[in-house]
Design a protein around this motif. Sequence first.
Motif, PDB file in Angstrom:
ATOM      1  N   PRO A  39       0.792  -1.193   0.044  1.00 20.63           N
ATOM      2  CA  PRO A  39      -0.021  -0.006  -0.191  1.00 20.63           C
ATOM      3  C   PRO A  39       0.743   0.852  -0.147  1.00 20.63           C
ATOM      4  CG  PRO A  39      -0.644  -1.578   1.747  1.00 20.63           C
ATOM      5  CD  PRO A  39       0.788  -1.853   0.796  1.00 20.63           C
ATOM      6  N   GLY A  40       0.544   2.340  -1.086  1.00 16.92           N
ATOM      7  CA  GLY A  40       0.934   3.796  -1.173  1.00 16.92           C
ATOM      8  C   GLY A  40       2.408   3.159  -1.935  1.00 16.92           C
ATOM      9  N   LEU A  41       2.512   1.966  -1.955  1.00 17.62           N
ATOM     10  CA  LEU A  41       3.948   1.379  -2.663  1.00 17.62           C
ATOM     11  C   LEU A  41       4.013   1.329  -4.536  1.00 17.62           C
ATOM     12  CD1 LEU A  41       6.376   0.739   0.177  1.00 17.62           C
ATOM     13  CD2 LEU A  41       6.158   3.541  -0.627  1.00 17.62           C
ATOM     14  N   GLY A  42       2.323   1.158  -4.624  1.00 12.60           N
ATOM     15  CA  GLY A  42       2.427  -0.031  -5.497  1.00 12.60           C
ATOM     16  C   GLY A  42       3.527  -0.598  -5.927  1.00 12.60           C
TER      17      GLY A  42
ATOM     18  N   GLY B   5       1.745   7.647   0.032  1.00 11.61           N
ATOM     19  CA  GLY B   5       0.550   7.496   1.268  1.00 11.61           C
ATOM     20  C   GLY B   5       0.874   5.594   1.415  1.00 11.61           C
ATOM     21  N   GLY B 107       2.300   3.230 -10.170  1.00 13.00           N
ATOM     22  CA  GLY B 107       1.501   3.878  -9.405  1.00 13.00           C
ATOM     23  C   GLY B 107       1.311   3.360  -8.063  1.00 13.00           C
ATOM     24  N   GLN B 108       0.381   4.548  -7.116  1.00 14.26           N
ATOM     25  CA  GLN B 108       0.328   3.177  -6.323  1.00 14.26           C
ATOM     26  C   GLN B 108      -1.690   3.092  -6.186  1.00 14.26           C
ATOM     27  OE1 GLN B 108      -0.861   5.009  -1.825  1.00 14.26           O
ATOM     28  NE2 GLN B 108      -1.248   7.077  -2.941  1.00 14.26           N
TER      29      GLN B 108
END
Lengths: 114, 116
Positions: A39-42, B5, B107-108
């Motif tokens: 999560p948040g980092l791809g 985030g 991308g996230q």
Amino acid sequence: DVKVTQSSRYLVKRTGEKVFLECVQDMDHENMFWYRQDPGLGLRLIYFSYDVKMKEKGDIPEGYSVSREKKERFSLILESASTNQTSMYLCATMKEGGNYNEQFFGPGTRLTVL
Amino acid sequence: GESVGLHLPTLSVQEGDNSIINCAYSNSASDYFIWYKQESGKGPQFIIDIRSNMDKRQGQRVTVLLNKTVKHLSLQIAATQPGDSAVYFCAEKEGGGGTSYGKLTFGQGTILTVHP
């Protein structure tokens, strides 16, 4: 239809254990990839292989190794699992010279390291 | 749009509405971009791609727009359906077009929820 299968959907291991994640594809693709998704980092590339017994480090290879003894199988190995390796692991394949619009992903293995 | 985030951006729409999902990319040398859809419990699935020599590309119910000036990519989904509910994320690649030479940077993602 390309089929990319991963040996486990969910896996729970303890810190220090050796962990094997297996990926098998049935399309005779030369290229195979291991990513982790957080999560948040791809997605981040751990290792990839462009042929049997060939491997290249991705962006975050530390703490991992891989094995490609047969064309259809690409294994990701955590020599000594740590809690920061808790993640979703995704395998993908692509034919040699292919485009990324023809990269196919497996369903993922959600690994939890306690 | 996407941002770093722990919590993914979310978009909630009603069935039948049009959805727009945004992505800001970082590398001005990137010349190839992909949008993926990832449903719960599944791996990412390719939706549509675009090369940097284009600013718009259309598929079935989806359109990707590329603005290289501001390094912005968007995915438009027409007449959104409940089956479109998923995480959508973009990826960029530097040089070599869409081939395997050169790595993707992802991308996230954005969570799209479609309400019936």
